[in-house]
Design a protein around this motif. Structure first.
Motif, PDB file in Angstrom:
ATOM      1  N   MET A   1       0.919  -1.755   6.003  1.00 41.32           N
ATOM      2  CA  MET A   1       0.018  -2.765   6.495  1.00 41.32           C
ATOM      3  C   MET A   1      -0.192  -3.805   5.392  1.00 41.32           C
ATOM      4  SD  MET A   1      -3.896  -2.240   7.998  1.00 41.32           S
ATOM      5  CE  MET A   1      -3.474  -1.133   9.306  1.00 41.32           C
ATOM      6  N   ARG A   6      -5.044  -5.142   6.407  1.00 37.69           N
ATOM      7  CA  ARG A   6      -5.852  -4.011   5.947  1.00 37.69           C
ATOM      8  C   ARG A   6      -7.319  -4.445   5.779  1.00 37.69           C
ATOM      9  NH1 ARG A   6      -2.389  -1.968   2.766  1.00 37.69           N
ATOM     10  NH2 ARG A   6      -2.769  -3.326   1.006  1.00 37.69           N
ATOM     11  N   TYR A   9      -8.801  -4.827   9.241  1.00 42.05           N
ATOM     12  CA  TYR A   9      -9.008  -3.480   9.780  1.00 42.05           C
ATOM     13  C   TYR A   9     -10.297  -2.889   9.204  1.00 42.05           C
ATOM     14  CZ  TYR A   9      -7.930   1.446  10.830  1.00 42.05           C
ATOM     15  OH  TYR A   9      -7.967   2.738  11.274  1.00 42.05           O
ATOM     16  N   SER A  10     -10.452  -2.982   7.902  1.00 44.65           N
ATOM     17  CA  SER A  10     -11.651  -2.451   7.237  1.00 44.65           C
ATOM     18  C   SER A  10     -12.909  -3.172   7.713  1.00 44.65           C
ATOM     19  CB  SER A  10     -11.535  -2.566   5.723  1.00 44.65           C
ATOM     20  OG  SER A  10     -10.489  -1.760   5.261  1.00 44.65           O
ATOM     21  N   HIS A  46      -5.830  -3.782  16.824  1.00 42.11           N
ATOM     22  CA  HIS A  46      -6.062  -2.735  15.820  1.00 42.11           C
ATOM     23  C   HIS A  46      -6.434  -1.398  16.469  1.00 42.11           C
ATOM     24  CE1 HIS A  46      -5.863  -5.102  12.119  1.00 42.11           C
ATOM     25  NE2 HIS A  46      -6.427  -6.081  12.802  1.00 42.11           N
TER      26      HIS A  46
END
Length: 191
Positions: A1, A6, A9-10, A46
């Motif tokens: 990723m 990333r 996503y976080s 996601h």
């Protein structure tokens, strides 16, 4: 990723954690996307399903609880290990309204995104129970399913306003019923 993916996503998980803490397992995917300042399509890229989102949200906590059970197996007497882990599981279940139903259905569905994680934590609790039973400090007439049921019920119950002030009292009653040959005061010391 990629690094930016990333980071996104976080960020989505962080926002989802807040929304789910407020609204429980019925939290709206649209509300999560709105608060994260992304479109619903981005969130769904996601996390294509609600279950996939919850798997990502819960995995870290459930993995930590599974690991904690392993640590307790080697560092604490069986009855104390069981009570300590049980308390942490109740706190976790209480932290997300509706998570009990998700975990219970996932444990029965091998196709669920949550299946592996839920099965691992369920097995970890069952091992702690078996260890206490082998020592003679836990009831012999219960199994891991019973333990999960008691934990789930208590986690839900202490989330109800009328019972929240009695959470510790109810915890001690239940753990006293699970453990054998221990005065009530010993149960308090073990928690």
């Amino acid at each position: 990723m990629r690094a930016d993916a990333r980071k996104n996503y976080s960020h989505l998980l962080e926002v989802a954690r807040d929304v789910v803490a407020e609204h429980g397992a019925d939290a709206s995917m649209r509300e999560i996307a709105r608060r994260a300042n992304v479109g619903l399509a981005t969130l769904l890229r996601h996390f294509p399903t609600r279950e996939a989102l919850f798997e990502a949200l819960l995995r870290t906590n459930l993995d930590a609880l599974t690991q904690k059970a392993g640590e307790l197996e080697t560092s604490s007497p069986p009855d104390e290990a069981l009570v300590s882990w049980f308390r942490e599981m109740v706190a976790f279940v209480h932290s997300y309204s509706g998570v009990v139903a998700l975990m219970a259905s996932a444990h029965e569905d091998p196709d669920s995104a949550l299946y592996t994680t839920c099965t691992a934590v369920h097995s970890a609790g069952a091992r702690l129970l078996l260890r206490a039973q082998a020592e003679g400090t836990a009831r012999a007439d219960m199994d891991g399913v019973d333990l999960f049921g008691l934990m789930s019920a208590l986690g839900w119950l202490v989330g109800q306003p009328g019972f929240a002030p009695r959470a510790d009292h109810l915890f001690h009653i239940i753990t006293s019923a699970v453990l054998t040959n221990r005065p009530r005061n010993d149960v308090k010391k073990a928690t």
